[in-house]
Design an enzyme around this catalytic site. Structure first.
Site, mmCIF file in Angstrom:
data_model
loop_
_atom_site.group_PDB
_atom_site.id
_atom_site.type_symbol
_atom_site.label_atom_id
_atom_site.label_comp_id
_atom_site.label_asym_id
_atom_site.label_seq_id
_atom_site.Cartn_x
_atom_site.Cartn_y
_atom_site.Cartn_z
ATOM 1 N N THR A 119 27.611 7.907 -27.314
ATOM 2 C CA THR A 119 28.856 8.104 -26.565
ATOM 3 C C THR A 119 29.405 6.804 -25.988
ATOM 4 O O THR A 119 30.554 6.451 -26.260
ATOM 5 C CB THR A 119 28.661 9.163 -25.475
ATOM 6 O OG1 THR A 119 28.267 10.387 -26.085
ATOM 7 C CG2 THR A 119 29.952 9.398 -24.706
ATOM 8 N N ASP B 67 29.195 14.406 -21.376
ATOM 9 C CA ASP B 67 28.676 14.611 -22.730
ATOM 10 C C ASP B 67 28.086 16.018 -22.854
ATOM 11 O O ASP B 67 27.168 16.384 -22.133
ATOM 12 C CB ASP B 67 27.600 13.566 -23.018
ATOM 13 C CG ASP B 67 27.407 13.327 -24.500
ATOM 14 O OD1 ASP B 67 27.702 14.237 -25.286
ATOM 15 O OD2 ASP B 67 26.964 12.229 -24.867
ATOM 16 N N SER C 172 27.599 13.498 -30.756
ATOM 17 C CA SER C 172 28.248 12.610 -29.791
ATOM 18 C C SER C 172 28.965 11.451 -30.466
ATOM 19 O O SER C 172 30.023 11.018 -30.009
ATOM 20 C CB SER C 172 27.215 12.062 -28.803
ATOM 21 O OG SER C 172 26.597 13.094 -28.095
#
Length: 246
Positions: A120, A24, A68
């Site tokens: 995420t 991420d 995200s």
């Protein structure tokens, strides 16, 4: 770079397993810093040894800089969503890779060092208009419960590892839920195993055939340099166990 030879395939030309890794926020600057720290300017990270690499555009539907939620939604569904939106196309749920895998009879799981309800990982199994709805995201994982994501099939995801206990339990237990539900208890009632520390993770029987949800921190898991190894397994340990179980 480009591969010099075709990658090997399973018989029939179809892969037996699919593993999707995402660092991420891991752009060129992060990779460069990690490379210098770990192996020096002239060294190679494992990532550097892979046969192919590429750049991708990461803008979202409503912003030049994606968050995200929108970026993982794009990866998991192919849909360009607005920032903050998790796996939705307009007002409808957008099918995710995990859901498609379950519908084809495959096992599917999620491993993260964040909260499992963070944007995420959530984009693999949940559909909500706002990433902040983490208690609703958690409910998406409980087969048969209110708010369950039925697209995951009757038995749900086979494996979930990460942090984020707070979204699964009520305020009386130090959590975030105001509905009186204890989702971990509900998951155990559905046959889920629920390891809470490194020793319990390592003791899991990979052949048991039971689903498992391991939450090892109240919120996000600790950074590697600060991790209590007895309480929180490493990303490597979680990934290795997940591959064995799945």
């Amino acid at each position: 770079g480009c591969a010099t030879a075709p990658l090997p395939q399973a018989a029939g030309g179809k892969p037996k397993n699919i593993i999707f890794f995402l660092g991420d926020g891991m752009g060129i600057n992060t990779l460069t810093a990690a490379r210098i720290y770990s192996v020096g300017e002239e060294g190679q990270l494992t990532l550097d040894t892979l046969p192919e690499s590429a750049f991708v555009k990461t803008f979202s539907n409503d912003a030049q800089v994606t968050d995200s939620a929108a970026s993982m939604t794009a990866y998991m569904t192919g849909v360009k969503a607005n920032n903050g939106v998790i796996s939705m196309n307009g007002g409808s749920a957008a099918p995710t890779l995990a859901e498609l895998a379950k519908q084809r009879g495959m096992a599917a799981g999620v491993v993260t060092t964040t909260r499992v309800t963070d944007a995420t990982p959530a984009a693999t199994y949940a559909h909500v208009p706002k990433r902040e709805l983490e208690t609703e995201i958690a409910a998406s994982l409980v087969p048969g419960g209110a708010g369950y994501n039925a697209a995951l099939g009757a038995t749900g995801l086979d494996l979930v590892f990460g942090g984020g206990v707070n979204a699964f339990v009520g305020t009386a237990q130090g959590g975030m839920r105001n509905d009186g539900r204890d989702l971990l208890a509900e998951l155990r009632a559905q046959g889920y195993r629920t390891p809470t520390n490194t020793a319990e993770l390592k003791a899991l029987d990979e052949r048991a055939g039971q689903p498992v949800i391991g939450l090892f921190a109240r919120s996000d898991m600790s950074l590697s340099g600060e991790r209590n190894a007895a309480k929180e397994p490493s990303l490597t340990e979680m990934t290795s166990k997940a591959i064995d179980v799945l």
